[in-house]
Design an enzyme around this catalytic site. Structure first.
Site, PDB file in Angstrom:
ATOM      1  CG  ASP A 100       6.167   2.019   2.192  1.00 31.89           C
ATOM      2  OD1 ASP A 100       6.732   3.118   2.265  1.00 31.89           O
ATOM      3  OD2 ASP A 100       5.001   1.736   2.790  1.00 31.89           O
TER       4      ASP A 100
ATOM      5  CD  GLN B 161       2.296   4.871  -4.158  1.00 34.56           C
ATOM      6  OE1 GLN B 161       2.563   5.990  -3.593  1.00 34.56           O
ATOM      7  NE2 GLN B 161       3.064   4.387  -5.516  1.00 34.56           N
TER       8      GLN B 161
END
Ligand code: CP
Ligand code: NVA
Length: 317
Positions: free
Chosen positions: A221, A132
């Site tokens: 997130d 990521q």
């Protein structure tokens, strides 16, 4: 310089290797025609947790590079439960050319790599998500024109995504500012791991409004990661005030680009308006998982050191 055999955590890379990966990713993205470079190679993909992006982007990456991918659910393999991780690692290496695993315990992927005769890639563990962060910096470079000297502000939990983003900021020569409630901060082990970068390249504050001043990038997130579902209600309460919304974006002078690894809980850690707004790079970021991982696969599965060096040289030309 030989590229590492496994891709487990970004803090195992040098700054030069990190830049090489980004260059190869950009090179492959610009030449997205079907290739046969990984003809005859198979990637096993083991998932102990759900996924959209990681599973699909790795499978598609193998297809585009001319190889194959096999998906298997973590429950079926039973890493460390049905059989010892070290036995599974050696068996996998007799069938396939690389293994990508998404696991709960980071120790599980570390043990898999320690005993695997073939490269192992971390597709997310409870502590890190290196694929990521690599895609995040590919996106940052595309939109900011550079990767160094930037301020990346992560609003939320010091989780796997945040930790790998901090590693990436250190490698890139940028700064990670974490804005989090005090109970969701980096641990003493994290701080020890950041070494001399702590307090300089990695900073931690508890007031989001103060944190975002001077931000080039805002990232977030989910507040509740996979495996933490029992803490969801408590976390919803604790993270109030830590949302990326128009007010927080305005506090950056409206200039910061916005990242979210996805999946998002719209209305919790980020608003609809910011996700859909002009500062959002979120869907480019999701696409870049594919290109970043093609670079990882291309280098880990290179025929030999000369082949890896040749693709890096071509990418940097
Ligand atoms: N960002 C990310 O890893 O997404 P998935 O959980 O869908 O793979
Ligand atoms: N922190 C999140 C990331 C999901 C891609 C989780 O671990 O669930």
């Amino acid at each position: 310089m030989t590229f590492p055999r496994h891709f487990i955590s970004l803090d195992a890379l040098t700054a030069e290797q990190f830049r090489q990966l980004l260059s190869v990713a950009t090179y492959l993205k610009a030449r997205r025609a079907p290739s046969t470079v990984l003809d005859g190679k198979t990637l096993a993909m083991i998932f102990e947790k759900p996924s959209l992006r990681t599973r699909l982007s790795f499978e598609q990456a193998m297809i585009e590079l001319g190889g194959n991918a096999i998906y298997i659910r973590g429950e079926e393999v039973g890493l460390g439960t049905r059989e010892p991780v070290k036995d599974a690692a050696r068996v996998l290496g007799r069938y396939v050319h690389a293994v990508m695993a998404r696991v709960f315990k980071h120790a599980c992927i570390a043990e898999l790599a320690a005993h695997s005769p073939v490269p192992v890639i971390n597709g997310l563990s409870d502590t890190t998500h290196p694929c990521q962060a690599l895609a995040d910096f590919l996106t940052i470079r595309e939109h900011c024109g550079r990767i160094d000297g930037l301020t990346v502000v992560f609003i939320g939990d010091a989780n796997n995504v945040c930790r790998s983003l901090a590693h990436a900021c250190i490698l890139a020569g940028s700064r990670l500012v974490l804005a989090c409630p005090p109970a969701y901060a980096f641990t003493a082990a994290d701080i020890a791991g950041f070494g001399g970068h702590w307090g300089r390249s990695v900073i931690q504050v508890h007031d989001p409004k103060t944190a975002v001043a001077g931000a080039d990038v805002l990232a977030t997130d989910v507040w509740t990661s996979m495996g933490q579902e029992a803490e969801k209600e408590q976390r919803l309460r604790d993270f109030q005030g830590f949302q990326i919304n128009d007010g927080l974006l305005a506090a950056t002078g409206g200039r910061a680009k916005v990242l979210h690894c996805l999946p998002a809980h719209r209305g919790e850690e980020i608003t609809d308006a910011v996700m859909e707004g002009p500062n959002s790079l979120i869907f480019d970021q999701a696409e870049n998982r594919l290109h970043a991982q093609k670079a990882v696969l291309r280098l880990l599965l290179a025929k030999d050191a000369a082949d890896a060096a040749a693709v890096i040289a071509a990418a940097q030309r």
